[in-house]
Every structure is written in structure tokens, then in C-alpha cells.
Enzyme design. Structure first.
Site, PDB file in Angstrom:
ATOM      1  N   ASP A  75      13.285  24.851  -7.990  1.00  0.00           N
ATOM      2  CA  ASP A  75      11.966  24.401  -8.439  1.00  0.00           C
ATOM      3  C   ASP A  75      11.060  25.614  -8.563  1.00  0.00           C
ATOM      4  O   ASP A  75      11.135  26.558  -7.766  1.00  0.00           O
ATOM      5  CB  ASP A  75      11.358  23.404  -7.443  1.00  0.00           C
ATOM      6  CG  ASP A  75      10.276  22.541  -8.091  1.00  0.00           C
ATOM      7  OD1 ASP A  75      10.513  21.340  -8.268  1.00  0.00           O
ATOM      8  OD2 ASP A  75       9.205  23.090  -8.446  1.00  0.00           O
ATOM      9  N   ARG A 124      -0.505  10.451 -10.677  1.00  0.00           N
ATOM     10  CA  ARG A 124      -0.341  10.846 -12.088  1.00  0.00           C
ATOM     11  C   ARG A 124      -0.710   9.687 -13.015  1.00  0.00           C
ATOM     12  O   ARG A 124      -0.269   8.570 -12.824  1.00  0.00           O
ATOM     13  CB  ARG A 124       1.104  11.297 -12.344  1.00  0.00           C
ATOM     14  CG  ARG A 124       1.396  12.626 -11.697  1.00  0.00           C
ATOM     15  CD  ARG A 124       2.828  13.030 -11.880  1.00  0.00           C
ATOM     16  NE  ARG A 124       3.744  12.086 -11.239  1.00  0.00           N
ATOM     17  CZ  ARG A 124       5.065  12.207 -11.265  1.00  0.00           C
ATOM     18  NH1 ARG A 124       5.625  13.199 -11.901  1.00  0.00           N
ATOM     19  NH2 ARG A 124       5.819  11.333 -10.654  1.00  0.00           N
ATOM     20  N   THR A 184       8.427  15.353 -18.239  1.00  0.00           N
ATOM     21  CA  THR A 184       8.274  15.206 -19.699  1.00  0.00           C
ATOM     22  C   THR A 184       6.956  14.456 -19.922  1.00  0.00           C
ATOM     23  O   THR A 184       6.953  13.271 -20.248  1.00  0.00           O
ATOM     24  CB  THR A 184       9.462  14.436 -20.320  1.00  0.00           C
ATOM     25  OG1 THR A 184       9.761  13.302 -19.489  1.00  0.00           O
ATOM     26  CG2 THR A 184      10.687  15.291 -20.465  1.00  0.00           C
ATOM     27  N   VAL A 240      12.439  12.657  -9.065  1.00  0.00           N
ATOM     28  CA  VAL A 240      13.808  12.411  -9.528  1.00  0.00           C
ATOM     29  C   VAL A 240      14.772  13.416  -8.918  1.00  0.00           C
ATOM     30  O   VAL A 240      15.792  13.049  -8.315  1.00  0.00           O
ATOM     31  CB  VAL A 240      13.844  12.457 -11.074  1.00  0.00           C
ATOM     32  CG1 VAL A 240      15.265  12.497 -11.589  1.00  0.00           C
ATOM     33  CG2 VAL A 240      13.115  11.245 -11.633  1.00  0.00           C
ATOM     34  N   CYS A 292       5.818   7.381 -15.959  1.00  0.00           N
ATOM     35  CA  CYS A 292       6.727   6.703 -16.904  1.00  0.00           C
ATOM     36  C   CYS A 292       6.017   5.760 -17.880  1.00  0.00           C
ATOM     37  O   CYS A 292       6.026   5.998 -19.086  1.00  0.00           O
ATOM     38  CB  CYS A 292       7.788   5.942 -16.120  1.00  0.00           C
ATOM     39  SG  CYS A 292       8.852   7.035 -15.165  1.00  0.00           S
TER      40      CYS A 292
HETATM   41  N1  NAD Z   1       8.917   9.550 -11.170  1.00  0.00           N
HETATM   42  C1  NAD Z   1       9.628   8.533 -11.596  1.00  0.00           C
HETATM   43  O1  NAD Z   1       9.517   7.446 -11.077  1.00  0.00           O
HETATM   44  C2  NAD Z   1      10.648   8.684 -12.715  1.00  0.00           C
HETATM   45  C3  NAD Z   1      11.551   7.640 -12.926  1.00  0.00           C
HETATM   46  C4  NAD Z   1      12.470   7.761 -13.933  1.00  0.00           C
HETATM   47  C5  NAD Z   1      12.469   8.886 -14.742  1.00  0.00           C
HETATM   48  N2  NAD Z   1      11.561   9.876 -14.525  1.00  0.00           N
HETATM   49  C6  NAD Z   1      11.629  11.053 -15.412  1.00  0.00           C
HETATM   50  O2  NAD Z   1      12.225  12.109 -14.674  1.00  0.00           O
HETATM   51  C7  NAD Z   1      11.653  13.368 -15.065  1.00  0.00           C
HETATM   52  C8  NAD Z   1      11.104  14.082 -13.843  1.00  0.00           C
HETATM   53  O3  NAD Z   1      10.047  13.320 -13.310  1.00  0.00           O
HETATM   54  P1  NAD Z   1       9.566  13.467 -11.813  1.00  0.00           P
HETATM   55  O4  NAD Z   1       8.750  12.240 -11.521  1.00  0.00           O
HETATM   56  O5  NAD Z   1      10.687  13.803 -10.925  1.00  0.00           O
HETATM   57  O6  NAD Z   1       8.599  14.736 -11.949  1.00  0.00           O
HETATM   58  P2  NAD Z   1       7.883  15.530 -10.754  1.00  0.00           P
HETATM   59  O7  NAD Z   1       6.635  16.065 -11.313  1.00  0.00           O
HETATM   60  O8  NAD Z   1       7.836  14.691  -9.522  1.00  0.00           O
HETATM   61  O9  NAD Z   1       8.881  16.722 -10.445  1.00  0.00           O
HETATM   62  C9  NAD Z   1       9.225  17.682 -11.367  1.00  0.00           C
HETATM   63  C10 NAD Z   1       9.448  18.989 -10.631  1.00  0.00           C
HETATM   64  O10 NAD Z   1       9.933  19.925 -11.597  1.00  0.00           O
HETATM   65  C11 NAD Z   1       9.362  21.179 -11.307  1.00  0.00           C
HETATM   66  N3  NAD Z   1       9.482  21.977 -12.517  1.00  0.00           N
HETATM   67  C12 NAD Z   1       8.765  21.915 -13.655  1.00  0.00           C
HETATM   68  N4  NAD Z   1       9.255  22.766 -14.569  1.00  0.00           N
HETATM   69  C13 NAD Z   1      10.299  23.383 -13.991  1.00  0.00           C
HETATM   70  C14 NAD Z   1      11.217  24.351 -14.422  1.00  0.00           C
HETATM   71  N5  NAD Z   1      11.174  24.834 -15.662  1.00  0.00           N
HETATM   72  N6  NAD Z   1      12.148  24.779 -13.564  1.00  0.00           N
HETATM   73  C15 NAD Z   1      12.213  24.258 -12.301  1.00  0.00           C
HETATM   74  N7  NAD Z   1      11.384  23.332 -11.850  1.00  0.00           N
HETATM   75  C16 NAD Z   1      10.438  22.890 -12.681  1.00  0.00           C
HETATM   76  C17 NAD Z   1       7.966  20.885 -10.837  1.00  0.00           C
HETATM   77  O11 NAD Z   1       7.460  21.942 -10.034  1.00  0.00           O
HETATM   78  C18 NAD Z   1       8.189  19.597 -10.035  1.00  0.00           C
HETATM   79  O12 NAD Z   1       8.390  19.843  -8.656  1.00  0.00           O
HETATM   80  C19 NAD Z   1      10.622  13.036 -16.127  1.00  0.00           C
HETATM   81  O13 NAD Z   1      11.200  13.136 -17.388  1.00  0.00           O
HETATM   82  C20 NAD Z   1      10.285  11.584 -15.827  1.00  0.00           C
HETATM   83  O14 NAD Z   1       9.810  10.906 -16.974  1.00  0.00           O
HETATM   84  C21 NAD Z   1      10.658   9.811 -13.520  1.00  0.00           C
END
Ligand code: NAD
Length: 402
Positions: free
Chosen positions: A30, A326, A84, A12, A258
Site C-alpha cells: 500500500d 466516503r 476506482t 477489499v 460502490c
Molecule cells: N469497499 C467496498 O465495500 C467494496 C466492495 C466491493 C468492491 N469494491 C471495489 O474495490 C476497490 C477497492 O476499494 P476499497 O474500498 O478497498 O478502497 P480503499 O480506499 O479502502 O483501499 C484502497 C487502498 O489502496 C491504496 N492505494 C491506492 N493506490 C495505490 C497504489 N497505486 N498502490 C498501492 N496502494 C494503493 C490506498 O492507500 C488504500 O489503502 C474499488 O474498485 C472498489 O470499488 C469495494
């Protein structure tokens, strides 16, 4: 030009950074130093984030990744895009959000707009994010707060940040107004709702809708098999109805960050408010049980004995054309096969390394089970990889199918 910071540079956060970088100066924060180093070299770890664009943004100084939390200071906008997930006992885990809020509170020394894009239950912005940031702020701040749940579908090319309608709502009308201004720089269709709770609940409902319908079609696949009819042909037949029906395909279960996760956030908040989440809990367990159904179908086709058989699982990514493992259904399928004494290897040209194991060649198996088929996987090579091929995707003609 406005400075914005994005906390979390995963699917995201990096996707937003790439779009926002055209209009804003973006700091991508990050905790993962390896990802940060790669991003500053213009190397993307996310499908769909174009490396040429990333390199251009980095070279023009429009985008910079960092693990130094002080670098988010003086941002006019901070976007939260951290995981999350669920805890080991499958409860909502808000620890990443809380950690992001602590970082924001401690390092932001000006008033800013804070937008949450991470998926969570209704009330997260108002009752968790705002108070946590305030708790860690070293002095009194007048931040604005809003939510805009992310809808990115990794690997998808027809819908992206620009043409996917985006929900948003602020805690105040000033927050809503600034949020609209921010996203209108790179999103064509902004849909304001009346409260952050509506936006948060809508996101959970979207993914719960998918979870429940996937469970329904997975159950239907089992019924069709018992009746000796093809679930695929039957669904295609039902889908000729031009209204009131939406096609979902059976599979080994749901995966990704998700669909297997978000419905549990909704179920937990429902039960805390004394409303039973019967459908949601049931859908979750039907989808998780698909691994057992698939393994027992294969076992039945082998006289109830897969001990010592070389089983090749094709596709450990949770969906086609992405490298994301995941919550992949492959985890449960492989575990169940190994518990029954099968010798399991896996093949995935996009994942290559997973759970300390390497992708194996697509050949020489007794049994091949296709869980995810990427476009680059050759159907012919899959069919040649074993005398018995079971295809859960329903796309390989000549294989045993769900
Ligand atoms: N992946 C999807 O398709 C998608 C779609 C819609 C919504 N979401 C939501 O978006 C959110 C993020 O998901 P994602 O898929 O991007 O996750 P991800 O795991 O791909 O990326 C999250 C990043 O955050 C970093 N991180 C974790 N804790 C941190 C902190 N305290 N400070 C800085 N960086 C930190 C991690 O190192 C990682 O690189 C989640 O809530 C998810 O449910 C994801």
C-alpha cells in the site's frame, strides 16, 4: 508456499489478505506508509478484519505489509484492490488502477497470475490492465490475467469471503483455471462466467440495481409524505407479498465507495457506445437530491427559517456500524443546512473526526437529524438531544420520519 501480493490494503485488499493469509504467504502493498506501519503491528483499520488473526499472521510471517514496491517481485499471484472513484467532475477515475499496473509492470520479474478485484467498466482487464502492465514491463512476460470483482459488504457478519459466491473469468482458460485454484482456498462457491467483460458488467449491474431501487424508494417516500401516509408502513405492507417484490428503505441518499460511484462507470460506458443511460443518471440525481428534500422538510417544520439554529447531524458514516464516510450523504445535508444559515455540528461515535471537525456530544441541539444510526447510538439519547428530531432511517419511534 505460494507468495501472493495484494496491491491496496483497504476494505477489499486487507479483507482478502486476512483470508488468503491462512493458505498463502501474503505481501500487502500500500502506498500509505501509516497504514502499512499499523498493519505490521497487527492493527487493523478495517471493520471485519480481526486484529487477533492479523497479529497471528504477522507473527507467523504469513503476512507483511509494505510500501516498498520491489517487495512484490517474485509473486506467483498479484491481486489489484485499489480505489476506482470518480473525479471532481464525477467521471470514472482509473488513475489508481493505472498506477498499480505500472508498479506491477516495473517490479514483477517472473510470469504471474494478475487478478483484478477493483470495480470498473467492461473491458478494463483486457484493454487497460493487460496493456498497461505490458507497457511498463522491463522484459517480455507471459502473465495470466483474470477478474474477480469483489462483493464484500463492510460491517456485514452473515456473508463474508467464504460464503459469498464469487464471480470470475480469465482472459484465457489457463488464467481461469489458476484463478479458481487461488480462490477455492478460501471461498466455497466460485462462479465462472464466459468472459472478463461479463464479470465486470455483472458487478456494475449489481450496484446499479441497488442505486435504482434506492432512488425509487426515495421518490416513493416523497409521494407517501405528500399523501399523508407512512412510507415505512406502506413498504412493510408491500413486502408481505412473497414474490416479485424486494424491500428497499428510504434514506438521505447513497454513500460509500460502490453505490454512488459504480453506476456512473456503467453510464459512461453505455453513452460511449451510444446507448442512453437514462435510468442510471436519473437514479443518481434522485438520490443526490434527497439531501435537498430532507433539508426543505426540516425548514418547512420551522417556518422556513433555520438561521442560527443549532442543528446536530447524527451519523456521518454512510451506513450503520462502519466508520466509512466516503461519498456520505451527510456531506450534502450539512452543506445545504449551512448555506441556509444553520449552525451545524455532527455526532458519530465511530467516525469521531471528519473534514477537520470533531464529533460533538449528543445533546443541546435545537434540531437533530438522524442520517445513520449505529447500534451503539441510544434511541433515548437521540430523542433527548433536541426538542425536534427528524429521523431519516425510519427506526426511531417518536421522531419525525421521512
Ligand atoms: N469497499 C467496498 O465495500 C467494496 C466492495 C466491493 C468492491 N469494491 C471495489 O474495490 C476497490 C477497492 O476499494 P476499497 O474500498 O478497498 O478502497 P480503499 O480506499 O479502502 O483501499 C484502497 C487502498 O489502496 C491504496 N492505494 C491506492 N493506490 C495505490 C497504489 N497505486 N498502490 C498501492 N496502494 C494503493 C490506498 O492507500 C488504500 O489503502 C474499488 O474498485 C472498489 O470499488 C469495494
Amino acid at each position: 508456499m505460494k507468495k501472493i501480493s495484494i496491491i491496496g490494503q483497504g476494505y477489499v485488499g486487507l479483507t482478502i489478505a486476512a483470508f488468503a493469509g491462512e493458505k498463502y504467504n501474503v505481501v500487502g502493498f500500500d502506498k500509505n506508509a501509516r497504514i502499512v506501519k499499523q498493519l505490521n503491528q497487527g492493527i487493523s483499520h478495517i471493520e471485519g478484519v480481526n486484529e487477533e488473526l492479523l497479529k497471528t499472521l504477522v507473527s507467523k510471517g504469513k503476512y507483511r505489509a509494505t510500501s516498498d514496491e520491489t517487495e512484490i517481485g517474485n509473486s506467483e499471484i498479484v491481486v489489484i484492490a485499489v480505489p476506482t472513484p470518480l473525479t471532481m467532475d464525477r467521471k470514472p477515475d482509473l488513475s489508481y488502477i493505472e498506477s498499480a499496473c505500472e508498479i506491477i509492470g516495473k517490479n514483477l520479474r517472473n510470469d504471474a497470475l494478475i487478478i483484478n478485484e477493483s470495480t470498473s467498466h467492461p473491458g478494463t482487464l483486457r484493454n487497460i490492465i493487460k496493456p498497461t502492465i505490458e507497457k511498463f514491463s522491463t522484459e517480455e512476460r507471459a502473465h495470466l490475467y483474470s477478474i474477480s470483482p469483489e462483493r464484500v459488504d463492510p460491517g456485514r457478519v452473515d456473508f463474508n469471503q467464504k460464503n459469498t459466491p464469487r464471480l470470475f473469468a480469465g482472459l484465457t482458460s489457463a488464467a481461469s483455471e489458476k484463478t479458481r485454484e487461488f480462490y477455492s482456498a478460501f471461498c466455497d462457491n466460485l462462479v465462472e462466467v464466459s468472459s472478463p467483460e461479463v464479470a465486470e458488467a455483472a458487478k456494475l449491474f449489481e450496484n446499479t440495481f441497488r442505486q435504482v431501487n434506492i432512488a425509487l424508494v426515495n421518490e416513493f417516500a416523497q409521494i407517501c409524505h405528500a399523501l399523508g401516509i407512512s412510507v415505512h408502513e406502506t413498504i412493510d405492507a408491500a413486502a408481505t407479498k412473497p414474490y416479485g417484490f424486494m424491500k428497499f428503505k428510504p434514506s438521505a441518499g447513497v454513500g460509500g465507495h460502490c453505490i454512488p460511484v459504480d453506476p456512473t462507470y456503467l453510464a459512461e460506458v453505455a453513452e460511449k457506445n451510444n446507448v442512453p443511460a437514462t435510468f442510471i443518471r436519473l437514479a443518481n440525481s434522485v438520490n443526490r437530491e434527497m439531501s435537498e428534500y430532507i433539508v426543505s422538510r426540516i425548514e418547512r417544520d420551522h417556518n422556513l427559517n433555520v438561521v442560527g439554529k443549532n442543528v446536530l447531524v447524527v451519523g456521518v458514516a454512510y451506513k450503520p456500524n462502519v466508520a466509512d464516510t466516503r461519498e456520505t450523504a451527510a456531506e450534502l445535508v450539512i452543506e445545504k443546512l449551512r448555506n441556509r444559515g444553520a449552525l451545524v455540528t455532527w455526532h458519530d461515535p465511530l467516525v469521531r473526526e471528519w473534514n477537520n471537525e470533531q464529533s460533538s456530544p449528543l445533546s443541546g441541539a435545537d434540531i437533530t437529524i438522524v442520517l445513520t444510526k449505529h447500534e451503539i447510538d441510544s434511541e433515548l439519547n437521540i430523542l433527548k438531544s433536541a426538542p425536534y428530531v427528524f429521523d431519516t432511517t425510519g427506526s426511531i419511534i417518536g421522531a419525525h420520519r421521512l
